[in-house]
Design an enzyme around this catalytic site. Structure first.
Site, PDB file in Angstrom:
ATOM      1  N   CYS A 383       0.840  -1.203   0.000  1.00 52.22           N
ATOM      2  CA  CYS A 383       0.000   0.000   0.000  1.00 52.22           C
ATOM      3  C   CYS A 383       0.878   1.257   0.000  1.00 52.22           C
ATOM      4  O   CYS A 383       1.480   1.554  -1.016  1.00 52.22           O
ATOM      5  CB  CYS A 383      -0.994  -0.055   1.152  1.00 52.22           C
ATOM      6  SG  CYS A 383      -2.509   0.816   0.741  1.00 52.22           S
ATOM      7  N   HIS A 509      -3.677  -5.169   0.415  1.00 46.36           N
ATOM      8  CA  HIS A 509      -3.085  -5.713   1.647  1.00 46.36           C
ATOM      9  C   HIS A 509      -3.107  -7.241   1.626  1.00 46.36           C
ATOM     10  O   HIS A 509      -4.060  -7.849   2.118  1.00 46.36           O
ATOM     11  CB  HIS A 509      -3.868  -5.213   2.870  1.00 46.36           C
ATOM     12  CG  HIS A 509      -3.716  -3.753   3.107  1.00 46.36           C
ATOM     13  ND1 HIS A 509      -2.836  -3.244   4.021  1.00 46.36           N
ATOM     14  CD2 HIS A 509      -4.327  -2.700   2.527  1.00 46.36           C
ATOM     15  CE1 HIS A 509      -2.905  -1.922   4.003  1.00 46.36           C
ATOM     16  NE2 HIS A 509      -3.811  -1.569   3.103  1.00 46.36           N
ATOM     17  N   GLU A 511      -1.546  -9.182   3.417  1.00 49.49           N
ATOM     18  CA  GLU A 511      -1.412  -9.738   4.776  1.00 49.49           C
ATOM     19  C   GLU A 511      -2.766 -10.131   5.381  1.00 49.49           C
ATOM     20  O   GLU A 511      -2.821 -10.986   6.257  1.00 49.49           O
ATOM     21  CB  GLU A 511      -0.677  -8.748   5.696  1.00 49.49           C
ATOM     22  CG  GLU A 511      -1.420  -7.471   6.076  1.00 49.49           C
ATOM     23  CD  GLU A 511      -1.270  -6.325   5.076  1.00 49.49           C
ATOM     24  OE1 GLU A 511      -0.975  -6.615   3.891  1.00 49.49           O
ATOM     25  OE2 GLU A 511      -1.481  -5.164   5.459  1.00 49.49           O
TER      26      GLU A 511
END
Ligand code: GLN
Length: 532
Positions: A383, A509, A511
């Protein structure tokens, strides 16, 4: 089977790991073949944690459907590999907001709107809705905060009412407390647990199961004492001893028979033994890795590791797949300068520049991207991390002097990162970013494709700014290419530098999507690049 509701409360102190216990129980029940979801009730007045600084509350986790939620939902997904949604996180702010909206609409005309019954009814509605909508066998609901807090009282009252309304075999209360160890006398103390259960009893709740956090083994005498003073049976006193990794907790809870105790109390026969083979395999690799690498995580919230929870966990998942222990060095982006780069990144095999907002520490992040590019150190930008790599490339490769993101420098001559079109009229800050899952098409013959091994992916977003397509041609000509594009809007979602060993930046993202069973391919390949 009717949906069963399991409530997890916490006593004595916060941070005992209610989220991990809930996720571990969820995992064990899921492994026995039950359809389970986990919900978090948060007693603060923010409508969601999206407007909270990570220092306040750790990372803000984003779901597929674009809810900005508490970081515990990340644990639920990482353990269960099942998506959560808007309905899995309820805050006091959201509850009051809907009650007040109904009041303004006239739904309660003639009535005084009160905490009881209107707020408690709304809480119950949101708990029951989750179970009904998804036709779940069990909903585990974690109540944030500690019993005795003023702000969690309406939640405690709501779940008290539910046992009465749904019947005792459909509702279960688990209370997690601490058994402290006094080193001066060498004793484990049960009094705080007794007091905390008393507090619950005052609110009309008799816990069915007690989970006791402890640094030392609890012997039978102590368990018996807790059981008798707190009115629970002996098998319902469960020990949760400190372990080196949270991923061991499901196995610990299995050993303590937490799942069996839960099933018995809910009148469900404990058939199938939980199949946890993949989980155990993961743990084995995690505990005895063949390799070890140090990677740097560059961010400005590094003082609080919880700010980057999902990234840290993604490293653990990706490390295990690669048979590698990933040691994360947190590098504060405000402390990176031209003259200490070698020192900051000594012995570092990979650099990840983290997400973030605003210009504090931005120069350090840009320097980190430059260092990774020039020294050909594997780089992963997430990001804001991608945006920094783009700004750096513009300035130092393309010669676009003073190029920047308009988030940091509104009047930059080269707005290589700019506000998304759809964001331009937006003034309210809460819940208005580009949020949740969007599709992305991946370009073949790229490092990105090598990781995903497919050309259509979907990833979760949380941002307002984007790569400015006006400059795409210049970037690609110089070797930084767009390898992931949103097929509907043409927004650039992934960029990589062709000539580097592994230099990938993503606007989304990854993650949030990494789980124990399905580690994220980009994290896996980033770690792979750091080893070879
Ligand atoms: N501040 C940047 C944006 O809004 C990046 C956000 C992020 O890193 N999550 O686009």
């Amino acid at each position: 089977m009717k949906t069963k509701y399991i409530f997890v409360t916490g006593g004595v102190t916060s941070s005992l790991g209610k989220g991990i216990i809930s996720a571990s129980l969820g995992k064990l029940l899921q492994a026995r073949g039950f359809k389970v979801s986990i919900q978090k009730l948060d007693p603060y007045i923010n409508v969601d944690p999206g407007t909270l600084n990570p220092y306040e509350h750790g990372e803000c986790y984003v779901t597929e459907d674009g809810a900005e939620t508490d970081l515990d939902l990340g644990h639920y997904e990482r353990f269960l590999s099942v998506s959560t949604s808007q309905a899995n996180n309820v805050t006091t702010g959201r509850v009051y907001q809907s009650v007040i909206n109904k009041e303004r609409r006239g739904d309660y005309l003639g009535k005084t709107v009160q905490v009881i019954p209107h707020i408690t009814d709304e809480i119950k509605r949101r708990i029951l809705m989750l179970g009904r909508k998804q036709k779940l066998d069990m909903v585990i609901t974690e109540i944030g905060g500690t019993v005795g807090d003023i702000e969690s009282l309406p939640y405690i009252e709501a779940v008290r009412q539910l046992k009465w309304e749904l019947g005792p075999s459909n509702v279960l209360y688990i209370h997690l407390t601490l058994v402290p160890f006094l080193s001066a006398t060498g004793e484990l103390k049960t009094k705080p647990t007794q007091h905390s259960v008393k507090e619950l009893l005052e609110n009309g709740i008799q816990p069915d199961i007690l989970v006791l956090r402890t640094e030392h083994e609890l012997n039978m005498d102590l368990r018996r004492k807790v059981a008798s003073f707190c009115n629970v049976n002996l098998e319902s006193v469960i020990q949760s001893i400190n372990v080196s990794t949270i991923y061991e907790v499901p196995l610990l809870m299995q050993k303590e028979k937490l799942d069996i105790s839960v099933l018995q109390k809910l009148n469900i026969p404990a058939k199938n033994k939980p199949g946890l083979e993949l989980w155990k395999e993961f743990l084995k690799k995690l505990k005895k890795p063949r390799y070890k690498v140090r990677v740097a995580l560059v961010g400005k919230y590094v003082e609080l590791a919880d700010s980057y929870k999902s990234i840290n966990e993604s490293f653990i998942h990706a490390g295990a797949v690669n048979d590698c222990a990933v040691e994360v060095k947190y590098v504060h982006s405000e402390e990176i300068f031209e003259d200490n780069l070698d020192e900051c990144f000594e012995d570092i095999k990979g650099i990840l520049v983290a997400p973030g907002f605003g210009d504090r520490g931005i120069d350090g992040k840009i320097l980190a991207a430059k260092y990774a590019r020039e020294k050909d150190i594997p780089f992963f930008g997430i990001c804001l991390g991608l945006q920094c790599a783009v700004v750096e490339f513009a300035r130092n490769v393309l010669g676009f002097e003073k190029a920047h993101s308009t988030e940091m420098e509104r009047k930059t001559p080269y707005p290589v990162i700019d506000l998304m079109e759809e964001q331009k009229g937006i003034l309210e800050k809460g819940g208005t970013m580009r949020l949740g899952a969007y599709p992305c098409r991946v370009k073949k013959d790229t490092k990105t494709f090598a990781a995903y091994n497919k050309d259509k992916v979907s990833e979760r977003h949380r941002h307002r700014y984007e790569f400015n397509n006006k400059y795409l041609h210049a970037f690609e000509k110089a070797g930084m290419i767009a390898t992931g594009i949103n097929p509907q809007t043409n927004l650039v979602e992934i960029m990589e530098i062709r000539s580097n060993k592994w230099f990938v930046g993503v606007q989304f993202h990854p993650e949030y999507r990494s789980t124990v069973i399905n580690p994220h391919p980009l994290f896996v390949n980033f770690i792979k690049a750091t080893i070879s």
